[in-house]
Design a protein around this motif. Structure first.
Motif, PDB file in Angstrom:
ATOM      1  N   ALA A 382       1.484  -5.820   3.079  1.00  0.00           N
ATOM      2  CA  ALA A 382       0.409  -5.100   2.344  1.00  0.00           C
ATOM      3  C   ALA A 382       0.746  -4.208   1.352  1.00  0.00           C
ATOM      4  CB  ALA A 382      -0.530  -4.625   3.584  1.00  0.00           C
ATOM      5  N   GLU A 383       1.769  -3.103   1.778  1.00  0.00           N
ATOM      6  CA  GLU A 383       2.010  -2.127   0.846  1.00  0.00           C
ATOM      7  C   GLU A 383       2.558  -2.811  -0.563  1.00  0.00           C
ATOM      8  OE1 GLU A 383       4.791   1.836   0.532  1.00  0.00           O
ATOM      9  OE2 GLU A 383       4.407   0.692   2.431  1.00  0.00           O
ATOM     10  N   VAL A 384       3.455  -3.764  -0.241  1.00  0.00           N
ATOM     11  CA  VAL A 384       4.102  -4.474  -1.281  1.00  0.00           C
ATOM     12  C   VAL A 384       3.105  -5.120  -2.356  1.00  0.00           C
ATOM     13  CG1 VAL A 384       5.523  -6.398  -2.239  1.00  0.00           C
ATOM     14  CG2 VAL A 384       6.343  -4.729  -0.384  1.00  0.00           C
ATOM     15  N   GLU A 385       2.050  -5.911  -1.790  1.00  0.00           N
ATOM     16  CA  GLU A 385       1.142  -6.582  -2.467  1.00  0.00           C
ATOM     17  C   GLU A 385       0.061  -5.564  -3.374  1.00  0.00           C
ATOM     18  OE1 GLU A 385       0.625  -9.322  -3.741  1.00  0.00           O
ATOM     19  OE2 GLU A 385       1.735 -10.461  -2.256  1.00  0.00           O
ATOM     20  N   LEU A 386      -0.248  -4.447  -2.565  1.00  0.00           N
ATOM     21  CA  LEU A 386      -0.990  -3.553  -3.001  1.00  0.00           C
ATOM     22  C   LEU A 386      -0.429  -2.608  -4.066  1.00  0.00           C
ATOM     23  CD1 LEU A 386      -2.707  -2.149   0.212  1.00  0.00           C
ATOM     24  CD2 LEU A 386      -3.821  -3.406  -1.788  1.00  0.00           C
ATOM     25  N   LEU A 387       1.064  -2.572  -4.192  1.00  0.00           N
ATOM     26  CA  LEU A 387       1.820  -1.802  -5.310  1.00  0.00           C
ATOM     27  C   LEU A 387       1.909  -2.896  -6.606  1.00  0.00           C
ATOM     28  CD1 LEU A 387       4.727  -0.249  -3.125  1.00  0.00           C
ATOM     29  CD2 LEU A 387       2.915   1.051  -4.800  1.00  0.00           C
ATOM     30  N   LEU A 388       1.792  -4.193  -6.260  1.00  0.00           N
ATOM     31  CA  LEU A 388       1.947  -5.153  -7.313  1.00  0.00           C
ATOM     32  C   LEU A 388       0.541  -5.326  -8.261  1.00  0.00           C
ATOM     33  CD1 LEU A 388       3.953  -8.081  -5.749  1.00  0.00           C
ATOM     34  CD2 LEU A 388       4.757  -6.736  -7.696  1.00  0.00           C
ATOM     35  N   ALA A 389      -0.572  -5.053  -7.509  1.00  0.00           N
ATOM     36  CA  ALA A 389      -1.857  -4.917  -7.832  1.00  0.00           C
ATOM     37  C   ALA A 389      -1.872  -3.519  -8.668  1.00  0.00           C
ATOM     38  CB  ALA A 389      -3.024  -4.709  -6.925  1.00  0.00           C
ATOM     39  N   GLU A 453      -6.382   3.827  -2.887  1.00  0.00           N
ATOM     40  CA  GLU A 453      -7.379   4.509  -1.656  1.00  0.00           C
ATOM     41  C   GLU A 453      -6.766   3.506  -0.488  1.00  0.00           C
ATOM     42  OE1 GLU A 453     -11.139   6.405  -3.690  1.00  0.00           O
ATOM     43  OE2 GLU A 453     -11.384   4.498  -2.757  1.00  0.00           O
ATOM     44  N   GLN A 454      -6.840   2.054  -0.882  1.00  0.00           N
ATOM     45  CA  GLN A 454      -6.286   1.278   0.228  1.00  0.00           C
ATOM     46  C   GLN A 454      -4.950   1.386   0.566  1.00  0.00           C
ATOM     47  OE1 GLN A 454      -6.798  -0.973   3.150  1.00  0.00           O
ATOM     48  NE2 GLN A 454      -8.534  -1.225   1.714  1.00  0.00           N
ATOM     49  N   ILE A 455      -4.023   1.770  -0.030  1.00  0.00           N
ATOM     50  CA  ILE A 455      -2.592   2.319   0.035  1.00  0.00           C
ATOM     51  C   ILE A 455      -2.721   3.335   1.265  1.00  0.00           C
ATOM     52  CG2 ILE A 455      -0.497   3.098  -0.861  1.00  0.00           C
ATOM     53  CD1 ILE A 455      -0.683   1.522  -3.241  1.00  0.00           C
ATOM     54  N   TRP A 456      -3.472   4.332   0.853  1.00  0.00           N
ATOM     55  CA  TRP A 456      -3.638   5.621   1.513  1.00  0.00           C
ATOM     56  C   TRP A 456      -4.100   5.271   3.166  1.00  0.00           C
ATOM     57  CZ3 TRP A 456      -8.670   7.273   2.963  1.00  0.00           C
ATOM     58  CH2 TRP A 456      -8.633   8.658   3.677  1.00  0.00           C
ATOM     59  N   ALA A 457      -5.283   4.385   3.116  1.00  0.00           N
ATOM     60  CA  ALA A 457      -5.632   4.211   4.425  1.00  0.00           C
ATOM     61  C   ALA A 457      -4.816   3.161   5.155  1.00  0.00           C
ATOM     62  CB  ALA A 457      -7.151   3.337   4.156  1.00  0.00           C
ATOM     63  N   GLU A 467       4.474   8.322   3.438  1.00  0.00           N
ATOM     64  CA  GLU A 467       4.074   7.541   2.369  1.00  0.00           C
ATOM     65  C   GLU A 467       2.797   7.483   1.748  1.00  0.00           C
ATOM     66  OE1 GLU A 467       4.853   5.240  -0.941  1.00  0.00           O
ATOM     67  OE2 GLU A 467       6.358   5.699   0.861  1.00  0.00           O
ATOM     68  N   SER A 468       1.605   7.812   2.855  1.00  0.00           N
ATOM     69  CA  SER A 468       0.309   7.837   2.370  1.00  0.00           C
ATOM     70  C   SER A 468       0.336   9.343   1.324  1.00  0.00           C
ATOM     71  CB  SER A 468      -0.612   8.366   3.572  1.00  0.00           C
ATOM     72  OG  SER A 468      -0.436   7.381   4.599  1.00  0.00           O
ATOM     73  N   TRP A 469       1.149  10.244   1.690  1.00  0.00           N
ATOM     74  CA  TRP A 469       1.166  11.377   0.880  1.00  0.00           C
ATOM     75  C   TRP A 469       1.756  11.390  -0.286  1.00  0.00           C
ATOM     76  CZ3 TRP A 469       5.960  14.728   1.056  1.00  0.00           C
ATOM     77  CH2 TRP A 469       5.713  15.993   0.043  1.00  0.00           C
TER      78      TRP A 469
END
Length: 533
Positions: A382-389, A453-457, A467-469
């Protein structure tokens, strides 16, 4: 899997204790481990466990970053007063000890990795050496993101007479780490040696390569605001090399309570005072309720009424999303202006008489977070895909559009929560949620806000608080209001880093002084190089 860990850690402790007495000169005692006989693969489980222990529990993340970034909250009164470090930026009795935990654990872990790599190099074990390099960079990049400048190029060289290593400036450090990671990934798979005793990927070199390139992606994205050219170069390298392609690729560490390797965050959250005092923040609960996030009933519950039930982690609460209420950060139970009863939306206490729970109506983490066998999520799909976004929104070349990467990341975020072993979000519900909440592409900034925001949550509910921070520092999202509280060590600002350990002023004073001067101070609000938001 648990027995697998236990057996290899037991053998490792026996063998490494023999090597440690004189690592440079191989022991010849026939009753002790000989370097020519010792398999350095036996060190790999401890390398993995040490990393997991560093990023969880009272080492710092749950006491500092979890509440700095307003994923968790606490009234920090009574036995759980140590959460004042996170919720209110107010030092507790053992703050100096908490400050140095990541530093000490990080370099201890890196030292063990160095031993593993040295033996691997002696034996021509190219693949294990490369895996060690990935783990070293994973570990020391984590340390650097918390403190700033740290020893790297001269670190771990005591055998060569370097006992006071120079601190690398973080800009040069990141370049060196990315180059070293690139080199390790190029070497990985070229050797004939098998990776054994591997508790992360069971010796699957292809998955280790995906993990390494996913780590490269994350590190490259740290640089988007300070060196966009280098960031884009390494994002493209990571994409070309092959990052995570599904949740099956995720780097997840299993825990093993029975044999002494429990999840440290679960250990903390099982403490009676923590069971009562640690709640989800109103920012997180409100964020999830606003979109009917299907993870909410998996992660949050309101305990039964009364103090006794609130202090009992074995009592199951109400996980109905409609009743979830997040605790605002910055309040206490001391009867003054900052007492939670004075918060405008205070829902009231639960229970009665001697069994009153003033914060009983607020949502606490469910039992999945108190499971000492819960996994530790090092890096997720999930984190990888969100970073790619995020990268796609910045114009970098990515396999799919920003909206497609975001959708994939959200679906993965929903389904991966089931890996805790408690409640789960079905694949169909995850898809429905993602389709009902597509990426806002009206402006680039709106898209970046939604992604981050989605990465944070997502990192928050996966207990990856640091990582959130870090991602909040990089992106500026979500937009958070700092807590204002008397006695704060970071007045008016959310802390941006941890102070260097006091011990460094004795053991390495000159290099420490140079680093502090270069960084512009050693305070809670001094920004690390890549943090320019």
């Amino acid at each position: 899997m648990k027995r697998y860990i236990s057996l290899f850690l037991t053998g490792l402790l026996l063998a490494v204790s023999a090597c440690d007495d004189n690592f440079e000169d191989i022991n010849t005692d026939p009753n002790r481990a000989d370097g020519n006989l010792f398999d350095p693969n036996l060190i790999l489980p401890t390398v993995s466990y040490n990393y997991g222990n560093m990023v969880t529990g009272y080492t710092g993340s749950i006491l500092f970053q979890s509440m700095w970034v307003q994923v968790l909250a606490s009234t920090t009164t009574g036995g759980a007063n140590y959460y004042s470090n996170g919720d209110k930026y107010v030092a507790s009795v053992n703050t100096n000890s908490y400050i140095q935990s990541v530093w000490g654990d990080g370099y201890s872990a890196a030292s063990r990795i160095y031993q593993m790599q040295s033996l691997a190099q002696q034996k021509g074990m190219t693949n294990l050496d490369a895996v060690g390099q990935i783990m070293k960079i994973l570990t020391l990049s984590f340390v650097s993101d918390i403190y700033g400048d740290i020893p790297y190029t001269e670190a771990l060289q005591a055998e060569n007479g370097i006992t006071q290593p120079t601190y690398d400036a973080q800009d040069a450090l990141y370049m060196n780490m990315l180059e070293d990671l690139d080199g390790a990934l190029s070497a990985l798979g070229t050797g004939s040696d098998a990776i054994t005793n591997d508790v992360i990927y069971d010796g699957d070199i292809a998955k280790w390569k995906k993990f390494g390139y996913s780590l490269m992606l994350k590190m490259a994205m740290r640089l988007v605001n300070v060196d966009a050219t280098t960031a884009q170069t390494y994002v493209q390298k990571a994409v070309a090399g092959g990052v995570f392609a599904s949740t099956a690729d995720e780097a997840v560490l299993v825990s093993d309570q029975t044999n002494g390797y429990a999840n440290s965050s679960a250990n903390a959250l099982n403490t009676v005072d923590d069971v009562y005092e640690v709640r989800w923040s109103d920012n997180l609960i409100n964020f999830m309720k606003a979109v009917d996030d299907p993870r909410l009933p998996v992660i949050a519950e309101v305990p039964p009424a009364g103090l006794a039930a609130n202090r009992n982690g074995n009592v199951v609460g109400d996980n109905d999303p409609a009743v979830q209420i997040g605790l605002p950060n910055g309040y206490d139970l001391k009867g003054g202006d900052t007492d939670i009863v004075n918060e405008p939306n205070y829902p009231g206490a639960t229970g009665s008489g001697d069994d009153v729970a003033p914060i009983g109506a607020y949502s606490r983490p469910t039992a999945i977070y108190r499971d000492r066998d819960a996994p530790i999520f090092v890096l997720t799909y999930a984190e990888v895909e969100l970073l790619l976004a995020d990268a796609a929104l910045r114009g970098y070349s990515t396999p799919m559009t920003a909206a497609e990467h975001y959708r994939a990341g959200v679906i993965a975020a929903m389904t991966s929560i089931g890996k805790f072993g408690g409640g789960a979000v079905s694949a169909s519900d995850a898809v429905s949620f993602a389709d009902a909440n597509p990426l806002d592409m009206s402006t680039t900034e709106n898209g970046l806000k939604m992604v981050n925001e989605q990465i944070w949550a997502t990192t928050g509910v996966m207990v990856n608080f640091v990582e959130s921070w870090n991602n909040w520092k990089r992106s500026g999202y979500p937009e958070l209001t700092p807590v204002t509280y008397t006695g704060s060590f970071s007045p008016g600002q959310i802390p941006r880093r941890q102070l260097y350990p006091a011990s460094e002023s004795t053991t390495n004073p000159s290099s420490l002084a140079d680093a502090i001067a270069r960084m512009g101070g050693d305070t809670w609000t001094t920004k690390v190089w890549w943090d320019v938001q």
